[in-house]
Scaffold this motif. Structure first.
Motif, PDB file in Angstrom:
ATOM      1  N   LEU A  59       0.834  -1.209   0.000  1.00 15.06           N
ATOM      2  CA  LEU A  59       0.000   0.000   0.000  1.00 15.06           C
ATOM      3  C   LEU A  59       0.868   1.258   0.000  1.00 15.06           C
ATOM      4  N   MET A  60       1.939   1.230   0.775  1.00 15.25           N
ATOM      5  CA  MET A  60       2.820   2.397   0.844  1.00 15.25           C
ATOM      6  C   MET A  60       3.516   2.638  -0.491  1.00 15.25           C
ATOM      7  N   LYS A  61       3.921   1.578  -1.162  1.00 18.77           N
ATOM      8  CA  LYS A  61       4.588   1.737  -2.456  1.00 18.77           C
ATOM      9  C   LYS A  61       3.644   2.300  -3.512  1.00 18.77           C
ATOM     10  N   ALA A  62       2.339   2.117  -3.317  1.00 20.43           N
ATOM     11  CA  ALA A  62       1.347   2.662  -4.248  1.00 20.43           C
ATOM     12  C   ALA A  62       1.001   4.109  -3.914  1.00 20.43           C
ATOM     13  N   ALA A  63       1.503   4.598  -2.788  1.00 24.83           N
ATOM     14  CA  ALA A  63       1.195   5.957  -2.328  1.00 24.83           C
ATOM     15  C   ALA A  63       2.306   6.927  -2.737  1.00 24.83           C
ATOM     16  N   THR A  64       1.998   8.202  -2.602  1.00 25.04           N
ATOM     17  CA  THR A  64       2.989   9.260  -2.828  1.00 25.04           C
ATOM     18  C   THR A  64       3.357   9.972  -1.524  1.00 25.04           C
ATOM     19  N   HIS A  65       2.473   9.891  -0.532  1.00 16.92           N
ATOM     20  CA  HIS A  65       2.630  10.617   0.725  1.00 16.92           C
ATOM     21  C   HIS A  65       2.306   9.705   1.913  1.00 16.92           C
ATOM     22  N   LEU A  66       2.935  10.010   3.040  1.00 16.60           N
ATOM     23  CA  LEU A  66       2.557   9.441   4.327  1.00 16.60           C
ATOM     24  C   LEU A  66       2.022  10.591   5.163  1.00 16.60           C
ATOM     25  N   LEU A  67       0.793  10.464   5.633  1.00 24.46           N
ATOM     26  CA  LEU A  67       0.204  11.444   6.543  1.00 24.46           C
ATOM     27  C   LEU A  67       0.102  10.788   7.905  1.00 24.46           C
ATOM     28  N   VAL A  68       0.790  11.346   8.883  1.00 26.58           N
ATOM     29  CA  VAL A  68       0.784  10.796  10.231  1.00 26.58           C
ATOM     30  C   VAL A  68      -0.148  11.637  11.101  1.00 26.58           C
ATOM     31  N   LEU A  69      -1.130  10.971  11.700  1.00 21.93           N
ATOM     32  CA  LEU A  69      -2.030  11.625  12.646  1.00 21.93           C
ATOM     33  C   LEU A  69      -1.428  11.408  14.026  1.00 21.93           C
ATOM     34  N   VAL A  70      -0.853  12.451  14.597  1.00 22.84           N
ATOM     35  CA  VAL A  70      -0.126  12.339  15.856  1.00 22.84           C
ATOM     36  C   VAL A  70      -1.105  12.493  17.014  1.00 22.84           C
ATOM     37  N   GLY A  71      -1.480  11.352  17.576  1.00 28.07           N
ATOM     38  CA  GLY A  71      -2.371  11.324  18.720  1.00 28.07           C
ATOM     39  C   GLY A  71      -1.597  11.239  20.024  1.00 28.07           C
ATOM     40  N   GLU A  72      -2.323  11.088  21.111  1.00 26.25           N
ATOM     41  CA  GLU A  72      -1.712  11.071  22.444  1.00 26.25           C
ATOM     42  C   GLU A  72      -0.705   9.935  22.620  1.00 26.25           C
ATOM     43  N   LYS A  73      -0.970   8.776  22.011  1.00 21.34           N
ATOM     44  CA  LYS A  73      -0.106   7.612  22.205  1.00 21.34           C
ATOM     45  C   LYS A  73       0.759   7.291  20.989  1.00 21.34           C
ATOM     46  N   SER A  74       0.715   8.115  19.971  1.00 22.31           N
ATOM     47  CA  SER A  74       1.439   7.822  18.731  1.00 22.31           C
ATOM     48  C   SER A  74       2.937   7.629  18.947  1.00 22.31           C
ATOM     49  N   HIS A  75       3.518   8.433  19.824  1.00 26.31           N
ATOM     50  CA  HIS A  75       4.972   8.367  20.030  1.00 26.31           C
ATOM     51  C   HIS A  75       5.417   7.037  20.637  1.00 26.31           C
ATOM     52  N   THR A  76       4.472   6.241  21.155  1.00 29.12           N
ATOM     53  CA  THR A  76       4.819   4.937  21.725  1.00 29.12           C
ATOM     54  C   THR A  76       4.355   3.772  20.847  1.00 29.12           C
ATOM     55  N   SER A  77       3.697   4.054  19.743  1.00 37.92           N
ATOM     56  CA  SER A  77       3.161   2.995  18.883  1.00 37.92           C
ATOM     57  C   SER A  77       4.262   2.356  18.038  1.00 37.92           C
ATOM     58  N   LYS A  78       4.468   1.068  18.238  1.00 38.19           N
ATOM     59  CA  LYS A  78       5.488   0.351  17.461  1.00 38.19           C
ATOM     60  C   LYS A  78       5.087   0.246  15.996  1.00 38.19           C
ATOM     61  N   TRP A  79       3.785   0.108  15.715  1.00 36.25           N
ATOM     62  CA  TRP A  79       3.338   0.045  14.314  1.00 36.25           C
ATOM     63  C   TRP A  79       3.562   1.383  13.618  1.00 36.25           C
ATOM     64  N   MET A  80       3.235   2.477  14.280  1.00 36.40           N
ATOM     65  CA  MET A  80       3.429   3.791  13.665  1.00 36.40           C
ATOM     66  C   MET A  80       4.921   4.059  13.436  1.00 36.40           C
ATOM     67  N   LYS A  81       5.759   3.664  14.396  1.00 32.83           N
ATOM     68  CA  LYS A  81       7.207   3.818  14.213  1.00 32.83           C
ATOM     69  C   LYS A  81       7.650   3.039  12.984  1.00 32.83           C
ATOM     70  N   TRP A  82       7.162   1.806  12.844  1.00 34.47           N
ATOM     71  CA  TRP A  82       7.531   0.989  11.695  1.00 34.47           C
ATOM     72  C   TRP A  82       7.064   1.660  10.397  1.00 34.47           C
ATOM     73  N   GLU A  83       5.820   2.171  10.372  1.00 36.95           N
ATOM     74  CA  GLU A  83       5.297   2.813   9.163  1.00 36.95           C
ATOM     75  C   GLU A  83       6.124   4.038   8.769  1.00 36.95           C
ATOM     76  N   VAL A  84       6.460   4.879   9.742  1.00 38.89           N
ATOM     77  CA  VAL A  84       7.258   6.071   9.445  1.00 38.89           C
ATOM     78  C   VAL A  84       8.646   5.664   8.948  1.00 38.89           C
ATOM     79  N   ASP A  85       9.274   4.725   9.622  1.00 36.78           N
ATOM     80  CA  ASP A  85      10.606   4.272   9.207  1.00 36.78           C
ATOM     81  C   ASP A  85      10.553   3.647   7.816  1.00 36.78           C
ATOM     82  N   ARG A  86       9.532   2.853   7.554  1.00 33.07           N
ATOM     83  CA  ARG A  86       9.407   2.184   6.244  1.00 33.07           C
ATOM     84  C   ARG A  86       9.169   3.211   5.141  1.00 33.07           C
ATOM     85  N   ALA A  87       8.401   4.243   5.436  1.00 33.01           N
ATOM     86  CA  ALA A  87       8.099   5.285   4.452  1.00 33.01           C
ATOM     87  C   ALA A  87       9.349   6.019   3.988  1.00 33.01           C
TER      88      ALA A  87
END
Length: 138
Positions: A59-87
């Motif tokens: 899905l990411m390779k088919a995209a042009t942008h990553l939009l991160v919605l930074v919520g209260e717990k986002s900074h501790t989310s292992k999945w979000m960290k992986w998505e940002v790093d992968r992007a």
């Protein structure tokens, strides 16, 4: 110019309401982006995570942008960290944009010092502006 194809990263347990707002905005033909946001429902360290990571990478390779919605717990989310790093990896190379859902939310480390474009608030026009200004993060 083609509409940006945006992959949305967010905390699925805490911030799904905002994803639904994006979906509602996207239903408007005048809106400036479309997106995929199919979230993982397995632990990042589970044996099933490899399948989820492969699907998200597609899905990411088919995209042009990553939009991160930074919520209260986002900074501790292992999945979000992986998505940002992968992007940011060279085979994906997404343009990075983000918006804090509350100004006091902590920014995930992967968004710092990489040229992330920030929306000043969770409003359609602010998010569209951030996407227009977004650059590939490194």
């Amino acid at each position: 110019m083609a509409k940006p194809k945006v992959f949305v990263s967010y905390d699925h347990s805490e911030d799904a309401h905002y994803k639904r707002l994006l979906q509602a905005w996207d239903a408007n033909p005048d809106f400036d982006f479309e997106f995929d946001s199919r979230g993982p429902d397995v632990a990042i360290n589970s044996t099933d995570a490899a399948v989820v990571k492969a699907r998200l990478t597609t899905l990411m390779k088919a995209a042009t942008h990553l939009l991160v919605l930074v919520g209260e717990k986002s900074h501790t989310s292992k999945w979000m960290k992986w998505e940002v790093d992968r992007a940011k990896e060279s085979d994906v190379n997404l343009k990075l944009a983000a918006v804090k859902l509350n100004k006091f939310n902590l920014t995930p480390a992967g968004l710092l010092n990489v040229g992330t474009s920030w929306a000043t608030s969770f409003e359609r026009d602010r998010i569209v502006d951030a996407l227009k200004q977004a650059k590939v993060g490194h």
